[in-house]
Design an enzyme around this catalytic site. Sequence first.
Site, PDB file in Angstrom:
ATOM      1  N   GLY A   1     -26.322  -0.964 -11.227  1.00 49.26           N
ATOM      2  CA  GLY A   1     -25.123  -0.754 -12.039  1.00 49.26           C
ATOM      3  C   GLY A   1     -23.928  -0.353 -11.190  1.00 49.26           C
TER       4      GLY A   1
ATOM      5  N   THR B   1     -25.321   9.325 -17.473  1.00 41.63           N
ATOM      6  CA  THR B   1     -25.095   9.379 -16.020  1.00 41.63           C
ATOM      7  C   THR B   1     -24.287  10.611 -15.649  1.00 41.63           C
ATOM      8  OG1 THR B   1     -25.178   7.003 -15.742  1.00 41.63           O
ATOM      9  CG2 THR B   1     -23.839   8.199 -14.148  1.00 41.63           C
TER      10      THR B   1
ATOM     11  N   THR C   1     -18.877   6.802 -16.253  1.00 44.69           N
ATOM     12  CA  THR C   1     -20.123   6.656 -17.000  1.00 44.69           C
ATOM     13  C   THR C   1     -19.879   5.617 -18.084  1.00 44.69           C
ATOM     14  OG1 THR C   1     -21.810   7.788 -18.328  1.00 44.69           O
ATOM     15  CG2 THR C   1     -19.578   8.599 -18.539  1.00 44.69           C
ATOM     16  N   GLY C   2     -20.929   4.899 -18.427  1.00 44.65           N
ATOM     17  CA  GLY C   2     -20.763   3.839 -19.429  1.00 44.65           C
ATOM     18  C   GLY C   2     -21.531   2.605 -19.017  1.00 44.65           C
TER      19      GLY C   2
HETATM   20  C1  SD4 Z   1     -25.149   2.141 -15.462  1.00 47.59           C
HETATM   21  N1  SD4 Z   1     -23.143   3.411 -15.676  1.00 47.59           N
HETATM   22  O1  SD4 Z   1     -26.156   2.044 -14.789  1.00 47.59           O
HETATM   23  C2  SD4 Z   1     -24.563   3.510 -15.695  1.00 47.59           C
HETATM   24  C3  SD4 Z   1     -25.128   4.029 -16.961  1.00 47.59           C
HETATM   25  C4  SD4 Z   1     -24.420   5.229 -17.502  1.00 47.59           C
HETATM   26  O2  SD4 Z   1     -24.353   7.054 -18.797  1.00 47.59           O
HETATM   27  O3  SD4 Z   1     -23.330   5.562 -17.147  1.00 47.59           O
HETATM   28  N2  SD4 Z   1     -24.999   5.947 -18.364  1.00 47.59           N
HETATM   29  O4  SD4 Z   1     -24.605   1.197 -16.000  1.00 47.59           O
END
Ligand code: SD4
Length: 338
Positions: free
Chosen positions: A228, A198, A249-250
């Site tokens: 998300g 992300t 991010t996560g």
């Molecule tokens: C999510 N936080 O949709 C995002 C995914 C993400 O790096 O951060 N990917 O959960």
Amino acid sequence: MSSPAQLSRRTFLSTAAAATVADLVVGNRLSAEESLSTQTVTSPTADPVRQAPVFVSTWDFGRVANEKAMATLAAGGDMLDAIEQGIRETEVDADNHSVGFGGTPNADGVVQLDACIMNHLYNAGSVAAIEDILHPISVARLVMERTKHVMLAGAGARKFALEQGIEPTEMLTEERRQKWQQWLKTQQEMSLEESHDTIALVGCGTDGTLSGGCSTSGWGYKLAGRVGDSPIIGSGLYVDGQVGAAGATGLGENVMRYCGSFQVVEFMARGATPEEACIETVLSMGRKDPLPLKDMSLNFVAVDRFGRYGGAGSDAGFRYSVTTVEGSQSSDAVTVQE
Ligand code: SD4
């Protein structure tokens, strides 16, 4: 009530128990001895000299977005233009499988995108689970600027984008379609690393103006309709024009249960530097949650109104990129683990 300047001079007391924090912080730039656990973090007695403009984003690829943001600013754009244009660079990158074009689809083979944008005046726009749109960040901005709402989702968000004159685009690449078909055979959950790209981009302009944005295709092979943290104001992104900005991010399911980015900004409001604020937020979530931190995937970047910046996360591999007028660099964020 105290002004932000007064707040920044307050002593910031870490709320963590000393032993616990010393055990948890294993950052590359913050040794256990220096960690928040062993000292009272005192913010400066005078405001630091502002070092801006600066753009800070998640991961190494964020560098391209940062540089586009800086160029947009240099060409006379404002901070919101800079954030939008920066994120658009990532959204068209077919090699990034977690943002925009070439993003990993949901379980039904459809690319559903989440994005949001926020300025220093607490204005925000957001789209969730939007389909067929090349630049969700721009639609998020249109939601902010042309509607009375903050967030549009699903078919309504798509309809709004088309009404604004945006042409629909097939977002599933052939390469991602084939991967999805392979996935259908096993339906094995995607690892955190695979779902991990992300873009959250935050910045502080020359005069201290703060803005931020976030864009993602989310967790690969998610259930259709899953949203998300990334488009949720306060979770994937938060900007307080008088304090700072933060993005995440996560694993969205974990970030959003704690309003992660809002927490980072609140720690900065109480005097923490951006890096301290990211660390404290991860620690605070880790203390509350039954899951081990290593399984939570909570990663943050932040910038404050002085242009100071930082990043920290529970993922050992979390990196972030920074661009100033002197150039760009990508580096490891502080890792916070048990
Ligand atoms: C999510 N936080 O949709 C995002 C995914 C993400 O790096 O951060 N990917 O959960």
